[in-house]
Design a protein around this motif. Structure first.
Motif, PDB file in Angstrom:
ATOM      1  N   LEU A 280       0.826  -1.202   0.000  1.00 41.42           N
ATOM      2  CA  LEU A 280       0.000   0.000   0.000  1.00 41.42           C
ATOM      3  C   LEU A 280       0.866   1.260   0.000  1.00 41.42           C
ATOM      4  O   LEU A 280       0.581   2.218  -0.723  1.00 41.42           O
ATOM      5  CB  LEU A 280      -0.936  -0.016   1.211  1.00 41.42           C
ATOM      6  CG  LEU A 280      -1.943   1.135   1.294  1.00 41.42           C
ATOM      7  CD1 LEU A 280      -2.859   1.116   0.078  1.00 41.42           C
ATOM      8  CD2 LEU A 280      -2.747   1.023   2.572  1.00 41.42           C
ATOM      9  N   LEU A 281       1.936   1.276   0.782  1.00 40.24           N
ATOM     10  CA  LEU A 281       2.848   2.418   0.806  1.00 40.24           C
ATOM     11  C   LEU A 281       3.515   2.639  -0.548  1.00 40.24           C
ATOM     12  O   LEU A 281       3.656   3.778  -1.007  1.00 40.24           O
ATOM     13  CB  LEU A 281       3.911   2.231   1.888  1.00 40.24           C
ATOM     14  CG  LEU A 281       3.442   2.450   3.325  1.00 40.24           C
ATOM     15  CD1 LEU A 281       4.549   2.091   4.301  1.00 40.24           C
ATOM     16  CD2 LEU A 281       3.024   3.887   3.530  1.00 40.24           C
ATOM     17  N   VAL A 282       3.914   1.565  -1.194  1.00 37.40           N
ATOM     18  CA  VAL A 282       4.535   1.671  -2.515  1.00 37.40           C
ATOM     19  C   VAL A 282       3.529   2.224  -3.530  1.00 37.40           C
ATOM     20  O   VAL A 282       3.855   3.085  -4.342  1.00 37.40           O
ATOM     21  CB  VAL A 282       5.090   0.301  -2.967  1.00 37.40           C
ATOM     22  CG1 VAL A 282       5.489   0.324  -4.430  1.00 37.40           C
ATOM     23  CG2 VAL A 282       6.276  -0.088  -2.098  1.00 37.40           C
ATOM     24  N   ALA A 283       2.301   1.768  -3.463  1.00 33.12           N
ATOM     25  CA  ALA A 283       1.264   2.261  -4.382  1.00 33.12           C
ATOM     26  C   ALA A 283       0.975   3.745  -4.158  1.00 33.12           C
ATOM     27  O   ALA A 283       0.849   4.523  -5.115  1.00 33.12           O
ATOM     28  CB  ALA A 283      -0.016   1.442  -4.220  1.00 33.12           C
ATOM     29  N   VAL A 284       0.863   4.151  -2.908  1.00 37.98           N
ATOM     30  CA  VAL A 284       0.603   5.567  -2.595  1.00 37.98           C
ATOM     31  C   VAL A 284       1.785   6.426  -3.041  1.00 37.98           C
ATOM     32  O   VAL A 284       1.594   7.503  -3.630  1.00 37.98           O
ATOM     33  CB  VAL A 284       0.301   5.747  -1.095  1.00 37.98           C
ATOM     34  CG1 VAL A 284       0.312   7.210  -0.710  1.00 37.98           C
ATOM     35  CG2 VAL A 284      -1.031   5.106  -0.753  1.00 37.98           C
ATOM     36  N   ALA A 285       2.988   5.984  -2.788  1.00 40.50           N
ATOM     37  CA  ALA A 285       4.170   6.732  -3.205  1.00 40.50           C
ATOM     38  C   ALA A 285       4.243   6.822  -4.724  1.00 40.50           C
ATOM     39  O   ALA A 285       4.640   7.860  -5.278  1.00 40.50           O
ATOM     40  CB  ALA A 285       5.435   6.095  -2.651  1.00 40.50           C
ATOM     41  N   GLY A 286       3.852   5.767  -5.414  1.00 42.67           N
ATOM     42  CA  GLY A 286       3.854   5.764  -6.875  1.00 42.67           C
ATOM     43  C   GLY A 286       2.909   6.800  -7.457  1.00 42.67           C
ATOM     44  O   GLY A 286       3.130   7.319  -8.545  1.00 42.67           O
ATOM     45  N   VAL A 287       1.842   7.095  -6.757  1.00 44.68           N
ATOM     46  CA  VAL A 287       0.883   8.101  -7.209  1.00 44.68           C
ATOM     47  C   VAL A 287       1.294   9.496  -6.730  1.00 44.68           C
ATOM     48  O   VAL A 287       1.196  10.468  -7.473  1.00 44.68           O
ATOM     49  CB  VAL A 287      -0.539   7.762  -6.700  1.00 44.68           C
ATOM     50  CG1 VAL A 287      -1.496   8.892  -6.975  1.00 44.68           C
ATOM     51  CG2 VAL A 287      -1.026   6.468  -7.328  1.00 44.68           C
ATOM     52  N   ALA A 288       1.789   9.610  -5.521  1.00 41.41           N
ATOM     53  CA  ALA A 288       2.066  10.922  -4.921  1.00 41.41           C
ATOM     54  C   ALA A 288       3.322  11.586  -5.474  1.00 41.41           C
ATOM     55  O   ALA A 288       3.327  12.796  -5.688  1.00 41.41           O
ATOM     56  CB  ALA A 288       2.180  10.781  -3.410  1.00 41.41           C
ATOM     57  N   VAL A 289       4.371  10.833  -5.702  1.00 44.21           N
ATOM     58  CA  VAL A 289       5.648  11.431  -6.131  1.00 44.21           C
ATOM     59  C   VAL A 289       5.507  12.162  -7.469  1.00 44.21           C
ATOM     60  O   VAL A 289       5.934  13.313  -7.588  1.00 44.21           O
ATOM     61  CB  VAL A 289       6.769  10.373  -6.147  1.00 44.21           C
ATOM     62  CG1 VAL A 289       8.022  10.908  -6.826  1.00 44.21           C
ATOM     63  CG2 VAL A 289       7.077   9.925  -4.728  1.00 44.21           C
ATOM     64  N   PRO A 290       4.922  11.558  -8.508  1.00 42.62           N
ATOM     65  CA  PRO A 290       4.768  12.318  -9.755  1.00 42.62           C
ATOM     66  C   PRO A 290       3.882  13.560  -9.590  1.00 42.62           C
ATOM     67  O   PRO A 290       4.127  14.590 -10.221  1.00 42.62           O
ATOM     68  CB  PRO A 290       4.111  11.324 -10.716  1.00 42.62           C
ATOM     69  CG  PRO A 290       4.457   9.984 -10.175  1.00 42.62           C
ATOM     70  CD  PRO A 290       4.522  10.167  -8.694  1.00 42.62           C
ATOM     71  N   ALA A 291       2.875  13.488  -8.741  1.00 40.01           N
ATOM     72  CA  ALA A 291       2.006  14.643  -8.514  1.00 40.01           C
ATOM     73  C   ALA A 291       2.776  15.782  -7.851  1.00 40.01           C
ATOM     74  O   ALA A 291       2.604  16.953  -8.206  1.00 40.01           O
ATOM     75  CB  ALA A 291       0.807  14.240  -7.666  1.00 40.01           C
TER      76      ALA A 291
END
Length: 162
Positions: free
Chosen positions: A10-21
């Motif tokens: 879940l942390l990896v998925a959230v980071a994958g979405v948040a970092v590009p934003a």
């Protein structure tokens, strides 16, 4: 064990979405900061030209100092990679912002910049000739104090920036 694996996924998925934003927001914030600085420079140059007469460069021309802030690297902020001020090109080119379409006007000014991770931007402003000082390279940083001089060059008023 399953909870730990699920939490990490879940942390990896959230980071994958948040970092590009966050990176996108930093580029947009940097572009907005440069656009604000350009608008401030143009406003100060127009005020200088409206209030004074142009003199030869060696005759003590009117001067005005302006402080502008350019973006630097930080959280949610992309640094400025390139900034240039000069004469508009004679060819038609894509421009952003106010003053579009002045590329064939001799009294125009072209501001071009690129923020890290972003695209090249150019704004052409007509009605005022702003040029870098011929003997100096224009250097900009986080807080930059620029000096604007109203000079007569080849019989035309121009604002030199340094």
């Amino acid at each position: 064990m399953v909870r730990v694996a699920f939490t990490v996924a879940l942390l990896v998925a959230v980071a994958g979405v948040a970092v590009p934003a966050v990176e996108y927001a930093g580029v947009q914030r940097g572009d907005a900061a440069v656009r604000d600085a350009v608008e401030r420079i143009v406003a100060e140059a127009r005020a200088l030209a409206a209030a004074n007469g142009a003199l030869p460069p060696d005759a003590g021309p009117a001067r005005r100092s302006v402080a502008v802030a350019f973006p630097t690297e930080g959280f949610a902020s992309a640094p400025l990679e390139r900034f240039a001020v000069g004469r508009p090109s004679r060819t038609s080119e894509s421009t952003d912002g106010p003053g579009d379409g002045a590329s064939d006007h001799p009294d125009g000014t072209r501001f071009a910049w690129r923020v890290a991770g972003g695209t090249e931007h150019a704004v052409v402003v007509d009605g005022i000739s702003i040029r870098p000082h011929p003997a100096e390279r224009l250097r900009v940083g986080e807080e930059t104090r620029l000096v604007l001089e109203l000079v007569a060059v080849d019989g035309r008023a121009a604002v030199r920036i340094r």
